[in-house]
Motif scaffolding. Structure first.
Motif, PDB file in Angstrom:
ATOM      1  N   LEU A   4       0.840  -1.193   0.000  1.00 18.85           N
ATOM      2  CA  LEU A   4       0.000   0.000   0.000  1.00 18.85           C
ATOM      3  C   LEU A   4       0.880   1.249   0.000  1.00 18.85           C
ATOM      4  CD1 LEU A   4      -2.966   1.016   0.205  1.00 18.85           C
ATOM      5  CD2 LEU A   4      -2.598   1.172   2.676  1.00 18.85           C
ATOM      6  N   ILE A   5       1.911   1.236   0.846  1.00 12.15           N
ATOM      7  CA  ILE A   5       2.837   2.362   0.975  1.00 12.15           C
ATOM      8  C   ILE A   5       4.264   1.866   0.765  1.00 12.15           C
ATOM      9  CG2 ILE A   5       3.855   4.024   2.609  1.00 12.15           C
ATOM     10  CD1 ILE A   5       1.164   4.931   1.678  1.00 12.15           C
ATOM     11  N   GLN A   6       5.045   2.641   0.015  1.00 14.03           N
ATOM     12  CA  GLN A   6       6.472   2.343  -0.150  1.00 14.03           C
ATOM     13  C   GLN A   6       7.295   3.626  -0.030  1.00 14.03           C
ATOM     14  OE1 GLN A   6       5.909   0.210  -4.090  1.00 14.03           O
ATOM     15  NE2 GLN A   6       7.553  -1.065  -3.247  1.00 14.03           N
ATOM     16  N   PHE A   7       8.240   3.614   0.886  1.00 13.25           N
ATOM     17  CA  PHE A   7       9.290   4.631   0.935  1.00 13.25           C
ATOM     18  C   PHE A   7      10.536   3.987   0.329  1.00 13.25           C
ATOM     19  CE2 PHE A   7       6.542   6.105   4.342  1.00 13.25           C
ATOM     20  CZ  PHE A   7       6.636   7.491   4.289  1.00 13.25           C
ATOM     21  N   LYS A   8      11.131   4.650  -0.683  1.00 10.05           N
ATOM     22  CA  LYS A   8      12.323   4.109  -1.327  1.00 10.05           C
ATOM     23  C   LYS A   8      13.446   5.144  -1.280  1.00 10.05           C
ATOM     24  CE  LYS A   8      10.116   0.954  -4.640  1.00 10.05           C
ATOM     25  NZ  LYS A   8      10.039   0.569  -6.076  1.00 10.05           N
ATOM     26  N   GLU A   9      14.508   4.809  -0.513  1.00  8.27           N
ATOM     27  CA  GLU A   9      15.666   5.707  -0.375  1.00  8.27           C
ATOM     28  C   GLU A   9      15.199   7.139  -0.114  1.00  8.27           C
ATOM     29  OE1 GLU A   9      18.729   4.619  -0.307  1.00  8.27           O
ATOM     30  OE2 GLU A   9      18.146   2.557  -0.761  1.00  8.27           O
ATOM     31  N   PHE A  10      14.242   7.276   0.802  1.00  6.06           N
ATOM     32  CA  PHE A  10      13.547   8.549   1.020  1.00  6.06           C
ATOM     33  C   PHE A  10      14.261   9.373   2.089  1.00  6.06           C
ATOM     34  CE2 PHE A  10      10.368  11.364   2.811  1.00  6.06           C
ATOM     35  CZ  PHE A  10       9.660  11.803   1.707  1.00  6.06           C
ATOM     36  N   SER A  11      14.519  10.628   1.777  1.00  8.52           N
ATOM     37  CA  SER A  11      15.119  11.568   2.728  1.00  8.52           C
ATOM     38  C   SER A  11      14.362  12.889   2.658  1.00  8.52           C
ATOM     39  CB  SER A  11      16.603  11.810   2.425  1.00  8.52           C
ATOM     40  OG  SER A  11      17.353  10.615   2.540  1.00  8.52           O
ATOM     41  N   PHE A  12      14.320  13.588   3.783  1.00  3.02           N
ATOM     42  CA  PHE A  12      13.672  14.903   3.812  1.00  3.02           C
ATOM     43  C   PHE A  12      14.429  15.828   4.754  1.00  3.02           C
ATOM     44  CE2 PHE A  12      10.739  17.916   5.872  1.00  3.02           C
ATOM     45  CZ  PHE A  12      10.404  18.668   4.750  1.00  3.02           C
ATOM     46  N   GLN A  13      14.647  17.064   4.280  1.00  4.28           N
ATOM     47  CA  GLN A  13      15.327  18.081   5.081  1.00  4.28           C
ATOM     48  C   GLN A  13      14.485  19.351   5.091  1.00  4.28           C
ATOM     49  OE1 GLN A  13      19.500  18.619   4.224  1.00  4.28           O
ATOM     50  NE2 GLN A  13      19.478  20.769   4.854  1.00  4.28           N
ATOM     51  N   TYR A  14      14.069  19.780   6.292  1.00  3.27           N
ATOM     52  CA  TYR A  14      13.313  21.030   6.420  1.00  3.27           C
ATOM     53  C   TYR A  14      14.160  22.209   5.936  1.00  3.27           C
ATOM     54  CZ  TYR A  14       9.852  18.675   9.428  1.00  3.27           C
ATOM     55  OH  TYR A  14       8.877  17.853   9.920  1.00  3.27           O
ATOM     56  N   GLN A  15      13.480  23.229   5.419  1.00  2.00           N
ATOM     57  CA  GLN A  15      14.189  24.417   4.935  1.00  2.00           C
ATOM     58  C   GLN A  15      15.011  25.076   6.035  1.00  2.00           C
ATOM     59  OE1 GLN A  15      11.282  27.050   3.182  1.00  2.00           O
ATOM     60  NE2 GLN A  15      11.471  26.131   1.152  1.00  2.00           N
ATOM     61  N   SER A  16      14.511  25.002   7.288  1.00  2.00           N
ATOM     62  CA  SER A  16      15.178  25.707   8.385  1.00  2.00           C
ATOM     63  C   SER A  16      16.318  24.895   9.004  1.00  2.00           C
ATOM     64  CB  SER A  16      14.154  26.052   9.478  1.00  2.00           C
ATOM     65  OG  SER A  16      13.539  24.870   9.970  1.00  2.00           O
ATOM     66  N   GLN A  17      16.530  23.659   8.525  1.00  2.00           N
ATOM     67  CA  GLN A  17      17.510  22.782   9.158  1.00  2.00           C
ATOM     68  C   GLN A  17      18.730  22.553   8.274  1.00  2.00           C
ATOM     69  OE1 GLN A  17      17.091  21.780  12.386  1.00  2.00           O
ATOM     70  NE2 GLN A  17      15.358  23.169  12.185  1.00  2.00           N
ATOM     71  N   ALA A  18      19.866  22.337   8.920  1.00  2.00           N
ATOM     72  CA  ALA A  18      21.117  22.103   8.193  1.00  2.00           C
ATOM     73  C   ALA A  18      21.300  20.639   7.829  1.00  2.00           C
ATOM     74  CB  ALA A  18      22.306  22.573   9.035  1.00  2.00           C
ATOM     75  N   GLU A  19      20.589  19.738   8.551  1.00  2.00           N
ATOM     76  CA  GLU A  19      20.714  18.301   8.320  1.00  2.00           C
ATOM     77  C   GLU A  19      19.343  17.701   8.027  1.00  2.00           C
ATOM     78  OE1 GLU A  19      23.497  16.528   8.255  1.00  2.00           O
ATOM     79  OE2 GLU A  19      24.800  18.222   8.774  1.00  2.00           O
ATOM     80  N   PRO A  20      19.294  16.599   7.267  1.00  2.00           N
ATOM     81  CA  PRO A  20      18.008  15.939   7.003  1.00  2.00           C
ATOM     82  C   PRO A  20      17.384  15.402   8.289  1.00  2.00           C
ATOM     83  CG  PRO A  20      19.710  15.147   5.481  1.00  2.00           C
ATOM     84  CD  PRO A  20      20.411  15.940   6.543  1.00  2.00           C
TER      85      PRO A  20
END
Length: 556
Positions: A4-20
């Protein structure tokens, strides 16, 4: 069959943050699974949920790498409206989710958007209001309800839409023990009847185990540290390493010398076979001398305009050095009582401070004596940056900036916020925001401190750190009142338990004695801890087993 759901090599970094915040996530969730996502505060579990429901990237902007698929289709390409048709979610901060002017309107909102017949909407709304105990509140504003009632309204608005995936972020955080149990039973029945997929982000692992989870996902530092069978996780040291509170009965079984293994049903105490275990001799609990009364309220009475009397001739004393748990079902008036005690609401009756009547004192003078931390941190926060929020009260009192900096630094360390001291508050999780508001009151050093659900949304490490600090404050002569639904917290830390029901204090006693009175617990929507179920299986005295646990915890 496609997940139903697949995350594949998924990364996210907020605009206000220096690291993911999320790093290289690979995760499949199958149709019909019941999955819990757990992890310490700031581990990225809420962000993972926001990626599913579309708040990331449509509300919270940032850089995304990798893929997120729903039945093989790119979920990132869908709008937040399209996403809501596939995934229903209840947010950690329920106030941010309300749309309707009344409870009934809010629960009906999704069906109205779907343009269903009015008669169908009315029937479905009536059904879910009844299921969630909200029928009598149907015409009230959601914003005027208690935290637990708000949670129930949010739950109704999600369940009524019957999406294929239901996502819950801390759904139990503000519910009383019986309401939490009933909500989990409701989710279990819903899963059986519809085959929907349940994804629950939660700190209260022991309660969520009631659902009979298929899998648990443990997150640490933005990555998946464990993905598998609940019993594999419960038998491992991973929960302790990550600072997550394991089920209370497992902690005690380890202390009694039982070896835990993944081939045992560790997630279900009722079916867990126990070896012959003996309970060591425990010292009887010592009753200390009564300390000086700091604050006393006599014949306290209050009613909201146009509503029935909530409190009438209520009497309460708070003594220096005591930790008091204030308990009761959702909507019984615990938060209102806290506002009355701290002077935020006007009340009839007499108030004395250290034996002197000061009923007519100003709110500023009351604040020097009684500090109050609200349940919802967003209702307290007024500054952009963490340091400024905690420093604001000291600056308003005219302290020199050097003294302000020293006091703020000390309390940020105590509250586990030092690494975030230069962060904007908007970048914090709900649990982290709660710690900021606690820090902002702690730094003012009131003698009486009232905290509304202080550990809701907190991981084990910050829970222990905060409660140990509150114990230190009590040791210095402060009186601490904790409004809580956490029966384990009450058992571990409280010297005294106050139970509120229908405007009256129906119990004022030792927490262990309270837990041995089933009729009183039922009346107040409370439940025993799993120690009492374990004691029955061991054929041991539950009070002695509780005393054994308390002694071992203090030694640790």
């Amino acid at each position: 069959m496609l997940p139903l759901i697949q995350f594949k090599e998924f990364s996210f970094q907020y605009q206000s943050q220096a690291e993911p915040t999320l790093k290289d996530i690979n995760l499949d969730i199958q149709q019909g699974e019941k999955v819990a996502i757990i992890g310490p505060s700031g581990s990225g579990k809420s962000t993972l949920g926001q990626c599913l429901n579309g708040l990331v990237p449509h509300v919270y902007r940032g850089e995304i790498q990798g893929q997120l698929l729903f039945q093989g289709q790119d979920l990132l390409a869908s709008s937040i409206v399209e996403r809501s048709l596939l995934i229903s979610s209840i947010l950690q901060d329920t106030d941010g989710q309300f749309i309707g002017q009344t409870v009934a309107e809010d629960v009906a909102f999704a069906l109205e958007n779907d343009a269903l017949e009015t008669s169908v909407i009315r029937d479905k709304v009536a059904y879910w209001l009844d299921k969630l105990g909200l029928t009598d509140l149907a015409q009230q504003r959601p914003q005027d309800l208690s935290g637990g009632q708000k949670q129930a309204v949010g739950l109704g608005g999600v369940l009524i839409d019957e999406s294929s995936l239901l996502l819950f972020d801390e759904p139990l955080a503000n519910l009383d023990p019986q309401a939490a149990h009933e909500s989990l039973q409701l989710l279990g029945r819903l899963h059986e009847e519809t085959g929907s997929t349940l994804v629950i982000i939660e700190h209260r692992l022991e309660e969520v185990l009631e659902l009979g989870l298929d899998r648990i996902i443990l997150m640490e530092n933005g990555q998946i540290a464990f993905d598998g069978n609940p019993n594999q996780l419960l038998a491992s040291p991973l929960l302790t390493r990550a600072g997550i509170r394991e089920p209370l009965y497992l902690t005690v079984l380890r202390e009694l010398g039982m070896e835990l293994s993944a081939d045992q049903p560790l997630d279900h105490l009722a079916t867990l076979e126990l070896p012959q275990l003996s309970l060591p001799e425990v010292s009887p609990a010592k009753s200390g001398q009564e300390a000086e009364v700091l604050a006393q309220w006599t014949n306290l009475s209050f009613a909201y305009p146009g509503r029935p009397v909530l409190f009438e001739n209520l009497n309460l004393q708070l003594r220096q050095g005591e930790l008091v748990a204030l308990l009761g079902k959702n909507g019984t008036g615990k938060s209102t009582l806290a506002q009355l005690l701290s002077g935020y609401l006007p009340a009839q009756g007499q108030y004395c401070w250290q034996g002197q009547e000061v009923t007519d004192q100003s709110l500023a003078d009351r604040a020097n004596q009684v500090g109050y931390v609200l349940q919802n941190p967003n209702q307290m926060i007024s500054q952009t940056m963490i340091f400024d929020e905690v420093a604001r009260g000291l600056r308003l009192r005219g302290l020199a900036e050097a003294e302000v900096a020293a006091k703020v630094a000390a309390v940020l360390e105590i509250c586990g916020l030092t690494p975030f001291r230069n962060w904007p508050i908007s970048a914090l999780s709900y649990g982290q925001k709660k710690r900021v508001t606690i820090a902002a009151i702690l730094v003012l050093e009131p003698r009486v401190l009232i905290l509304d659900e202080p550990t809701a949304g907190q991981d084990q490490a910050h829970y222990r750190e905060m409660m140990d600090f509150l114990q230190e404050l009590a040791g210095l002569g402060h009186a601490i009142v904790m409004i809580t639904h956490d029966m384990q917290l009450m058992l571990e830390y409280a010297d005294r338990a106050l139970v509120l029901d229908q405007g009256k204090i129906i119990a004022d006693q030792d927490p262990r004695q309270l837990l041995s009175q089933p009729e009183l617990l039922t009346q107040a929507h409370l439940r025993t801890t799993s120690l009492f179920e374990l004691a029955a299986k061991l054929q041991a005295d539950p009070l002695a087993l509780s005393q054994f646990y308390q002694e071992r915890r203090k030694q640790a």
